[in-house]
Design a protein around this motif. Structure first.
Motif, PDB file in Angstrom:
ATOM      1  N   ASP A   3      74.214  80.837 -24.333  1.00  0.00           N
ATOM      2  CA  ASP A   3      73.705  80.720 -25.695  1.00  0.00           C
ATOM      3  C   ASP A   3      74.488  81.640 -26.632  1.00  0.00           C
ATOM      4  N   VAL A   4      75.124  81.057 -27.648  1.00  0.00           N
ATOM      5  CA  VAL A   4      75.879  81.858 -28.621  1.00  0.00           C
ATOM      6  C   VAL A   4      75.354  81.660 -30.031  1.00  0.00           C
ATOM      7  N   ARG A   5      74.349  80.829 -30.215  1.00  0.00           N
ATOM      8  CA  ARG A   5      73.876  80.512 -31.564  1.00  0.00           C
ATOM      9  C   ARG A   5      73.339  81.760 -32.269  1.00  0.00           C
ATOM     10  N   GLY A   6      73.841  81.999 -33.483  1.00  0.00           N
ATOM     11  CA  GLY A   6      73.408  83.135 -34.283  1.00  0.00           C
ATOM     12  C   GLY A   6      73.964  84.469 -33.836  1.00  0.00           C
ATOM     13  N   LYS A   7      74.916  84.439 -32.891  1.00  0.00           N
ATOM     14  CA  LYS A   7      75.440  85.685 -32.336  1.00  0.00           C
ATOM     15  C   LYS A   7      76.901  85.923 -32.731  1.00  0.00           C
ATOM     16  N   THR A   8      77.326  87.163 -32.573  1.00  0.00           N
ATOM     17  CA  THR A   8      78.723  87.531 -32.773  1.00  0.00           C
ATOM     18  C   THR A   8      79.416  87.473 -31.422  1.00  0.00           C
ATOM     19  N   ALA A   9      80.344  86.544 -31.281  1.00  0.00           N
ATOM     20  CA  ALA A   9      81.009  86.322 -29.997  1.00  0.00           C
ATOM     21  C   ALA A   9      82.255  87.183 -29.888  1.00  0.00           C
ATOM     22  N   ILE A  11      75.753  90.907 -30.129  1.00  0.00           N
ATOM     23  CA  ILE A  11      77.007  90.513 -29.481  1.00  0.00           C
ATOM     24  C   ILE A  11      76.744  89.650 -28.256  1.00  0.00           C
ATOM     25  N   VAL A  12      77.623  88.685 -28.020  1.00  0.00           N
ATOM     26  CA  VAL A  12      77.684  87.973 -26.757  1.00  0.00           C
ATOM     27  C   VAL A  12      79.137  87.994 -26.299  1.00  0.00           C
ATOM     28  N   VAL A  13      79.364  88.409 -25.065  1.00  0.00           N
ATOM     29  CA  VAL A  13      80.714  88.446 -24.503  1.00  0.00           C
ATOM     30  C   VAL A  13      81.027  87.079 -23.908  1.00  0.00           C
ATOM     31  N   VAL A  14      82.214  86.563 -24.210  1.00  0.00           N
ATOM     32  CA  VAL A  14      82.581  85.212 -23.779  1.00  0.00           C
ATOM     33  C   VAL A  14      83.820  85.256 -22.900  1.00  0.00           C
ATOM     34  N   TYR A  28      82.764  93.753 -19.044  1.00  0.00           N
ATOM     35  CA  TYR A  28      82.770  93.956 -20.497  1.00  0.00           C
ATOM     36  C   TYR A  28      81.350  93.857 -21.046  1.00  0.00           C
ATOM     37  N   ALA A  29      80.609  92.853 -20.588  1.00  0.00           N
ATOM     38  CA  ALA A  29      79.240  92.666 -21.063  1.00  0.00           C
ATOM     39  C   ALA A  29      78.367  93.866 -20.716  1.00  0.00           C
ATOM     40  N   SER A  30      78.567  94.412 -19.513  1.00  0.00           N
ATOM     41  CA  SER A  30      77.809  95.587 -19.103  1.00  0.00           C
ATOM     42  C   SER A  30      78.153  96.789 -19.969  1.00  0.00           C
ATOM     43  N   CYS A  31      79.457  96.963 -20.224  1.00  0.00           N
ATOM     44  CA  CYS A  31      79.894  98.099 -21.037  1.00  0.00           C
ATOM     45  C   CYS A  31      79.365  98.000 -22.464  1.00  0.00           C
ATOM     46  N   LEU A  32      79.333  96.779 -22.996  1.00  0.00           N
ATOM     47  CA  LEU A  32      78.877  96.569 -24.375  1.00  0.00           C
ATOM     48  C   LEU A  32      77.373  96.306 -24.448  1.00  0.00           C
ATOM     49  N   GLN A  33      76.712  96.276 -23.273  1.00  0.00           N
ATOM     50  CA  GLN A  33      75.268  96.022 -23.198  1.00  0.00           C
ATOM     51  C   GLN A  33      74.925  94.729 -23.927  1.00  0.00           C
ATOM     52  N   ALA A  34      75.607  93.662 -23.513  1.00  0.00           N
ATOM     53  CA  ALA A  34      75.453  92.374 -24.179  1.00  0.00           C
ATOM     54  C   ALA A  34      75.359  91.263 -23.140  1.00  0.00           C
ATOM     55  N   PRO A  35      74.775  90.115 -23.499  1.00  0.00           N
ATOM     56  CA  PRO A  35      74.775  88.962 -22.602  1.00  0.00           C
ATOM     57  C   PRO A  35      76.162  88.328 -22.532  1.00  0.00           C
ATOM     58  N   MET A  36      76.316  87.312 -21.666  1.00  0.00           N
ATOM     59  CA  MET A  36      77.624  86.705 -21.459  1.00  0.00           C
ATOM     60  C   MET A  36      77.531  85.180 -21.503  1.00  0.00           C
ATOM     61  N   ALA A  37      78.624  84.567 -21.949  1.00  0.00           N
ATOM     62  CA  ALA A  37      78.767  83.118 -21.915  1.00  0.00           C
ATOM     63  C   ALA A  37      80.131  82.793 -21.321  1.00  0.00           C
ATOM     64  N   ILE A  38      80.281  81.565 -20.818  1.00  0.00           N
ATOM     65  CA  ILE A  38      81.531  81.147 -20.179  1.00  0.00           C
ATOM     66  C   ILE A  38      81.974  79.809 -20.753  1.00  0.00           C
ATOM     67  N   ALA A  39      83.249  79.713 -21.122  1.00  0.00           N
ATOM     68  CA  ALA A  39      83.814  78.439 -21.541  1.00  0.00           C
ATOM     69  C   ALA A  39      84.440  77.776 -20.323  1.00  0.00           C
ATOM     70  N   ASP A  40      84.079  76.555 -20.046  1.00  0.00           N
ATOM     71  CA  ASP A  40      84.620  75.803 -18.918  1.00  0.00           C
ATOM     72  C   ASP A  40      85.926  75.167 -19.365  1.00  0.00           C
ATOM     73  N   LYS A  41      87.060  75.687 -18.868  1.00  0.00           N
ATOM     74  CA  LYS A  41      88.390  75.288 -19.337  1.00  0.00           C
ATOM     75  C   LYS A  41      89.115  74.498 -18.261  1.00  0.00           C
ATOM     76  N   GLU A  42      89.895  73.526 -18.703  1.00  0.00           N
ATOM     77  CA  GLU A  42      90.729  72.763 -17.783  1.00  0.00           C
ATOM     78  C   GLU A  42      92.178  72.796 -18.272  1.00  0.00           C
ATOM     79  N   ALA A  69      81.323  75.938 -33.321  1.00  0.00           N
ATOM     80  CA  ALA A  69      80.625  74.649 -33.249  1.00  0.00           C
ATOM     81  C   ALA A  69      79.250  74.781 -32.597  1.00  0.00           C
ATOM     82  N   HIS A  70      79.097  75.789 -31.727  1.00  0.00           N
ATOM     83  CA  HIS A  70      77.814  76.019 -31.052  1.00  0.00           C
ATOM     84  C   HIS A  70      76.962  77.069 -31.768  1.00  0.00           C
ATOM     85  N   GLY A  71      77.347  77.440 -32.981  1.00  0.00           N
ATOM     86  CA  GLY A  71      76.485  78.279 -33.802  1.00  0.00           C
ATOM     87  C   GLY A  71      76.804  79.752 -33.862  1.00  0.00           C
TER      88      GLY A  71
END
Length: 315
Positions: A211-217, A165-168, A181-195, A239-241
């Motif tokens: 990094d989200v490639r090959g992961k369940t987001a 898992i990766v938390v986004v 959320y990432a801490s609770c799920l013991q998972a890394p995190m990613a951020i989408a830069d939104k405008e 699109a990023h895998g």
């Protein structure tokens, strides 16, 4: 008297959630009624004696936002005029939480106006969930408890037994809560830069940080209205895998067109809570509702018996 049983009442915006809260507490729901007249006026009436009691009113201020907010004020006033000892207002979804600042010339800070109105009407304490801007608590001179749906949403996600898992976070503003959320799920995190360039509820995803490639987001957020941001972030993740995309959002406001956007997106399942219960749309099979009645009920019980609420959120 602290030994008096709680009296819990529902506004017309949260009758189903209130019924679940009362079931958890083992209490009957307070008797009251709301009438809406043909000229747009709202009339509220308490149908039992509440003199000297500590009462709890549950009312989300959405669909329709202004009508439900005015009804909330009328209920506070009605209880005050009925001689209650105190009124604790439970607002599962505070619709004007997005209006927390003066970010352009000649605009109202709507959340502050609402806070003033709630206090003037006579509320003694306010309980909310996942405020869009936690600093809104400072708009009140009364105690405000901001609850989090995180424990229940994380528990539901854990039951899926997802791997890698990766938390986004859909934007930088939600990154701090996404880390929880990432801490609770013991998972890394990613951020989408939104405008977001205007008030049309449309956002553009500029880049994905992490990094989200090959992961369940798993996209996490405090609310969704149009479903546009969730759909755009999900597309960017694929699109990023990312191999699969899920989403967990506290307040599923969900306006017309949102279900179609979510169904057309790569999101496999969207978890929302029952803080909003009268959406003008029909849910699809992609959407699952997780009840937060137990969280509100426990918070109300702890307030009533003067116990710590912060102990509920040691995760």
């Amino acid at each position: 008297m602290i030994d008096d049983p709680m009296k819990v009442f529902a506004g017309s915006g949260s009758r189903q959630l209130t019924a679940r809260i009362c079931a958890y507490l083992g209490l009957p729901m307070g008797k009251n009624e709301t009438l809406h007249f043909s000229d747009g006026n709202t009339f509220v009436r308490i149908l039992e004696n509440v003199r000297g009691r500590r009462v709890y009113l549950v009312q989300s201020t959405i669909f329709p936002a202004n009508d439900n907010f005015m009804e909330l004020l009328f209920w506070i006033d009605a209880f005050r005029r009925s001689g209650v000892d105190s009124v604790t207002v439970v607002i599962p979804y505070f619709s004007y939480a997005k209006g927390d600042k003066k970010d352009e010339p000649r605009v109202s800070i709507r959340a502050r106006v609402c806070a003033d109105a709630i206090e003037v009407a006579g509320a003694d304490r306010i309980v909310m969930m996942d405020l869009h801007a936690p600093q809104i608590q400072g708009f009140f001179h009364r105690p405000v408890d901001n609850l989090y749906a995180l424990p229940l949403l994380c528990n539901r996600i854990k039951k899926l037994n997802l791997e890698n898992i990766v938390v986004v976070s859909p934007d930088a503003g939600f990154a701090k809560q996404a880390r929880r959320y990432a801490s609770c799920l013991q998972a890394p995190m990613a951020i989408a830069d939104k405008e977001r360039s205007g008030h049309d509820e449309k956002a553009s995803i500029l880049q994905l940080i992490g990094d989200v490639r090959g992961k369940t987001a798993v996209i996490v957020d405090d609310f969704t209205i149009s479903g546009g941001t969730l759909a755009a972030v999900a597309q960017e993740l694929v699109a990023h895998g990312a191999v699969a995309v899920y989403a967990a959002v506290t307040h599923g406001v969900l306006t017309p067109g949102s279900i179609e956007r979510i169904d057309a997106s790569p999101i496999q399942r969207l978890f929302i809570t029952d803080t909003v219960e009268n959406q003008p749309v029909t849910f699809s099979q992609k959407i699952e509702v997780v009840s937060v009645a137990s969280l509100f009920a426990e918070a109300m019980r702890r307030i009533h018996y003067r116990e710590s609420i912060s102990e509920m959120f040691r995760y």
